[in-house]
Motif scaffolding. Structure first.
Motif, PDB file in Angstrom:
ATOM      1  N   ILE A 602       0.839  -1.201   0.000  1.00 43.10           N
ATOM      2  CA  ILE A 602       0.000   0.000   0.000  1.00 43.10           C
ATOM      3  C   ILE A 602       0.871   1.247   0.000  1.00 43.10           C
ATOM      4  CG2 ILE A 602      -1.780   1.282   1.266  1.00 43.10           C
ATOM      5  CD1 ILE A 602      -2.508  -1.390   2.658  1.00 43.10           C
ATOM      6  N   VAL A 603       0.491   2.230  -0.823  1.00 44.10           N
ATOM      7  CA  VAL A 603       1.041   3.583  -0.713  1.00 44.10           C
ATOM      8  C   VAL A 603      -0.017   4.421  -0.012  1.00 44.10           C
ATOM      9  CG1 VAL A 603       1.867   5.614  -1.939  1.00 44.10           C
ATOM     10  CG2 VAL A 603       2.438   3.329  -2.791  1.00 44.10           C
ATOM     11  N   TRP A 604       0.322   4.909   1.171  1.00 44.30           N
ATOM     12  CA  TRP A 604      -0.641   5.600   2.027  1.00 44.30           C
ATOM     13  C   TRP A 604      -0.258   7.073   2.144  1.00 44.30           C
ATOM     14  CZ3 TRP A 604      -5.268   5.299   4.064  1.00 44.30           C
ATOM     15  CH2 TRP A 604      -5.600   6.023   5.214  1.00 44.30           C
ATOM     16  N   PHE A 605      -1.151   7.951   1.661  1.00 42.39           N
ATOM     17  CA  PHE A 605      -0.983   9.391   1.846  1.00 42.39           C
ATOM     18  C   PHE A 605      -1.526   9.745   3.227  1.00 42.39           C
ATOM     19  CE2 PHE A 605      -0.498   8.938  -2.609  1.00 42.39           C
ATOM     20  CZ  PHE A 605       0.188  10.053  -3.085  1.00 42.39           C
ATOM     21  N   THR A 606      -0.708  10.375   4.047  1.00 45.24           N
ATOM     22  CA  THR A 606      -1.100  10.579   5.445  1.00 45.24           C
ATOM     23  C   THR A 606      -2.134  11.693   5.618  1.00 45.24           C
ATOM     24  OG1 THR A 606       0.808  12.055   5.749  1.00 45.24           O
ATOM     25  CG2 THR A 606       1.095   9.728   6.294  1.00 45.24           C
ATOM     26  N   THR A 607      -2.379  12.477   4.576  1.00 45.81           N
ATOM     27  CA  THR A 607      -3.448  13.480   4.618  1.00 45.81           C
ATOM     28  C   THR A 607      -4.376  13.259   3.435  1.00 45.81           C
ATOM     29  OG1 THR A 607      -2.097  15.068   3.372  1.00 45.81           O
ATOM     30  CG2 THR A 607      -1.977  15.175   5.779  1.00 45.81           C
ATOM     31  N   HIS A 608      -5.563  13.819   3.509  1.00 44.86           N
ATOM     32  CA  HIS A 608      -6.554  13.594   2.462  1.00 44.86           C
ATOM     33  C   HIS A 608      -6.131  14.239   1.141  1.00 44.86           C
ATOM     34  CE1 HIS A 608     -10.337  13.085   0.410  1.00 44.86           C
ATOM     35  NE2 HIS A 608     -10.383  14.396   0.158  1.00 44.86           N
ATOM     36  N   HIS A 609      -6.295  13.476   0.046  1.00 45.74           N
ATOM     37  CA  HIS A 609      -6.048  13.958  -1.310  1.00 45.74           C
ATOM     38  C   HIS A 609      -7.233  13.569  -2.181  1.00 45.74           C
ATOM     39  CE1 HIS A 609      -1.953  14.403   0.088  1.00 45.74           C
ATOM     40  NE2 HIS A 609      -1.551  14.861  -1.086  1.00 45.74           N
ATOM     41  N   GLU A 610      -7.468  14.375  -3.202  1.00 45.70           N
ATOM     42  CA  GLU A 610      -8.459  13.990  -4.195  1.00 45.70           C
ATOM     43  C   GLU A 610      -7.960  12.750  -4.952  1.00 45.70           C
ATOM     44  OE1 GLU A 610     -11.393  15.311  -4.571  1.00 45.70           O
ATOM     45  OE2 GLU A 610     -11.045  16.876  -3.059  1.00 45.70           O
ATOM     46  N   GLU A 611      -8.914  11.956  -5.441  1.00 43.97           N
ATOM     47  CA  GLU A 611      -8.536  10.714  -6.126  1.00 43.97           C
ATOM     48  C   GLU A 611      -7.584  10.972  -7.296  1.00 43.97           C
ATOM     49  OE1 GLU A 611     -11.516   7.831  -7.172  1.00 43.97           O
ATOM     50  OE2 GLU A 611     -12.775   8.429  -5.482  1.00 43.97           O
ATOM     51  N   THR A 612      -7.828  12.066  -8.026  1.00 45.64           N
ATOM     52  CA  THR A 612      -6.965  12.347  -9.188  1.00 45.64           C
ATOM     53  C   THR A 612      -5.525  12.619  -8.751  1.00 45.64           C
ATOM     54  OG1 THR A 612      -7.673  14.665  -9.050  1.00 45.64           O
ATOM     55  CG2 THR A 612      -8.836  13.228 -10.612  1.00 45.64           C
ATOM     56  N   ASN A 613      -5.339  13.210  -7.564  1.00 46.03           N
ATOM     57  CA  ASN A 613      -3.991  13.492  -7.077  1.00 46.03           C
ATOM     58  C   ASN A 613      -3.261  12.218  -6.646  1.00 46.03           C
ATOM     59  OD1 ASN A 613      -4.380  16.227  -7.506  1.00 46.03           O
ATOM     60  ND2 ASN A 613      -5.168  16.571  -5.436  1.00 46.03           N
TER      61      ASN A 613
END
Length: 677
Positions: A602-613
């Motif tokens: 898994i690549v986990w972004f620790t803050t919320h991002h839009e799906e396109t980002n």
């Protein structure tokens, strides 16, 4: 010598010893680097000491000969008996010994004497009667000093039969004579042992037999051979054991050779060298077919060297990693060590033709990389018996300067180590923040899969206590060479940036782990049997050349919706090599849900991002890597691509990392047998 002259009356060796010595044939070992180090090797130079120095050279050469013979994996065998029923035995020619891969003490002693003569040593054959009335044969090697290579000193047992004199044997030992029981270089099928004994054991057994013998007859092989009017002419030795190419490699190169009218049958060294010579004579200018034959011959010549430095101990995945480090990316369909050796040899030809030839060519770089992976590069002594074959190959066959190889070992070859650092005993002591562990357990895995474990307690359950435990681990336990680190942590520690903590001592300053240790995150929950089974089930379905999948915001955080999405065959996430996700704006923990559903990559972004980002984390396959190479290289590619973003790369590969095998599972937080606290 006629076939009938190879037969000796049983129990009458002492009267017929003169006939035995003519069966010592050094000529058949000429040019066989797999049995005798060539004239240009470092070991051969130590036999020509300046001013009488270098007393260790002879012993190292004898040990090298012993190790080379042992590498042929011969078996000890009973004497061949006369089918007519006469009580006599047949002494095998060297070709028979190596073709049948077996011999008794007489056969092996004659072979070793031939090897010793070719190595410019002075062997003495010793046949003795033991207390149990059995006969045994060992080899004595006379000491040498200075530049005098005329004849060996008298052992005072030569040319006679008599009772062993313990005092005289002790004097010989003190003078530097070396006795070798060559049968210890074999597997004893009679005793049920597999694998040869050490050189020290062979020396000890030989001296013990000599001291206990009831009578001994010795013969100076070199002197008798030089006086022989009609020396025995033996048949050429068979190709080195194992030195013929596999069917997979034949399938790769056979059609291309056949198109040029060249059809190998045996695919061994003798045949391929003959075909190469014929092709050179017919077409002197460079050609693709000529290059193939050149690479096949060079790789086959290098195969014994590859085995001698430990190459046959490593899995193909490890070898491909080493090939990538020292030569370049190997084709996906190179599935054997032989293919990698041929590719490295071909790369050397290409380097030479392009004018970009380096001091150490691709094939040598690959072999040095393998040697450095099996041993500490700084401790590799090319002049030692352990690396006699590598040294001979480097200096005689390729013409490399020895110093270039040493420089490459020190500057470019680093023995890699893998460390799994697990946070253990985590419990929450504060209203907010991750639970603080009671310590760090480190598993240090070497290239052969051996594991050493140590525990580093946290002296207080706090950030400072954990940081100090990690600093003690990296400073006192991790070796000062290439180390890769996996952090094994509970869910709460996966996305707090632990891999960025400054815990690595660099000249008195503290650097983050990301600077040199290439950290990856693992979830400790996969130690649970059922969760590990889920991980392995999803891994079997994954297509590592397929596209990664972004977890839709509509299902993120909801266990039922996420499970349904993962199992939706039409959407394809179940076959994705890894998933990309982030915290949803409405709350919930998608990462916990994905992990417990068996998603370990898994690549986990620790803050919320839009799906396109999130698409920035989707790395497409280049189609050149194998599945396991892509599985191994993706975390590095992702770390480089996402360097400036707050992301965590979670990579729970159950097979290990970068060619290192995964250690056997131990209970979370426990030490292995032999581990220290």
């Amino acid at each position: 010598m006629a076939d009938s002259e190879q037969w000796l009356l049983v129990g009458d060796e002492l009267r017929q010893l003169d006939r035995l010595v003519y069966m010592v044939v050094p000529d058949v070992f000429r040019g066989r680097a797999d049995l005798v180090p060539p004239a240009g090797s470092a070991l051969r130079q130590t036999l020509r000491p300046v001013g009488g120095g270098g007393p260790g050279g002879q012993e190292r050469m004898v040990e090298a000969l012993y190790e080379l013979l042992a590498a042929h994996e011969l078996s000890y065998d009973l004497d061949p008996r006369d089918p007519a029923g006469v009580e006599r035995q047949k002494v095998r020619q060297p070709r028979e010994v190596f073709a049948g891969r077996r011999g008794n003490c007489v056969d092996l002693a004659l072979v070793f004497c031939g090897m010793a003569l070719e190595a410019q040593l002075f062997p003495v054959l010793a046949v003795m009667l033991l207390p149990d009335r059995s006969r045994h044969t060992v080899v004595l090697i006379a000491p040498q000093s200075g530049d005098d290579r005329g004849s060996p000193p008298d052992c005072s047992l030569d040319e006679r039969q008599g009772t062993a004199d313990e005092l005289r044997l002790a004097e010989l030992l003190m003078q530097g004579w070396i006795a070798v029981d060559v049968t210890r270089a074999t597997s004893d099928v009679l005793a049920g042992t597999s694998g040869s004994g050490t050189f020290a054991e062979a020396r000890h057994l030989a001296w013990s037999a000599l001291k206990s013998a009831r009578d001994i007859r010795t013969l100076d092989v070199a002197r008798r051979q030089s006086a022989a009017a009609t020396p025995f002419r033996a048949e050429e030795l068979p190709p080195p054991y194992g030195q013929a190419y596999s069917s997979a490699l034949r399938d790769r190169y056979g059609p291309r050779l056949a198109h040029a009218g060249i059809v190998p049958v045996e695919w061994n060294a003798a045949e391929l060298h003959a075909l190469r010579s014929r092709h050179r004579a017919e077409q002197p200018s460079p050609s693709p077919v000529g290059d193939i034959l050149e690479a096949l011959c060079a790789a086959l010549q290098a195969r014994p060297v590859f085995d001698s430095v430990g190459g046959d101990d490593f899995a193909l995945a490890t070898l491909r990693h080493l090939y990538a480090d020292h030569v370049g990316q190997a084709p996906r369909d190179a599935y054997s060590a032989d293919e990698l050796l041929v590719l490295a040899a071909a790369a050397g030809i290409a380097e030479f033709r392009s004018g970009t030839r380096q001091a150490v060519g691709p094939l040598a770089r690959f072999l040095l990389g393998v040697a450095g992976h099996a041993d500490d590069p700084e401790g590799i002594d090319l002049g030692s018996a352990r690396y006699a074959l590598l040294d001979a190959w480097l200096t005689d066959i390729l013409g490399h300067l020895r110093e270039d190889a040493r420089r490459y070992l020190l500057n470019e070859v680093r023995r890699r180590t893998w460390a799994l650092m697990e946070l253990v005993g985590c419990s929450s002591t504060a209203a907010a923040g991750p639970p603080w562990p009671r310590g760090v357990v480190v598993d240090l895995v070497d290239p052969l899969g051996n594991v050493t474990t140590r525990n580093f307690p946290c002296r207080e359950r706090s950030e400072l206590g954990l940081k100090n435990a990690l600093r003690r681990a990296t400073t006192t336990f991790l070796p000062g060479r290439a180390v890769a680190v996996d952090l094994v942590v509970p869910r709460e520690w996966l996305d707090v940036g632990l891999e960025h903590w400054d815990v690595v001592d660099v000249g008195g300053a503290w650097d983050p782990m990301t600077r040199d240790l290439r950290p990856r995150m693992r979830w400790s929950g996969f130690k649970h049997d059922r969760l590990r089974e889920r991980l392995e089930t999803r891994l079997r379905k994954a297509d590592w050349h397929g596209a990664p999948a972004v977890v839709p915001e509509a299902v993120a955080g909801d266990r039922t919706s996420t499970a349904a999405w993962l199992d939706d065959a039409s959407a394809g996430p179940g076959q994705s090599p890894y998933l990309v996700s982030c915290p949803p704006p409405r709350g919930g923990d998608p990462l916990d849900v994905l992990l417990t559903e068996g998603c370990g990559f898994i690549v986990w972004f620790t803050t919320h991002h839009e799906e396109t980002n999130l698409q920035a984390a989707c790395v497409q396959s280049n189609g050149e890597e194998t599945s396991w190479e892509r599985r191994s290289s993706l975390p590095r590619q992702l770390a480089e691509r996402l360097d400036k973003q707050r992301t965590t790369v979670i990579w729970n590969d159950p097979q290990g990392r970068d060619g290192f095998p995964m250690p056997l599972a131990r209970r979370s937080g426990s030490l292995r047998s032999g581990g220290s606290r």
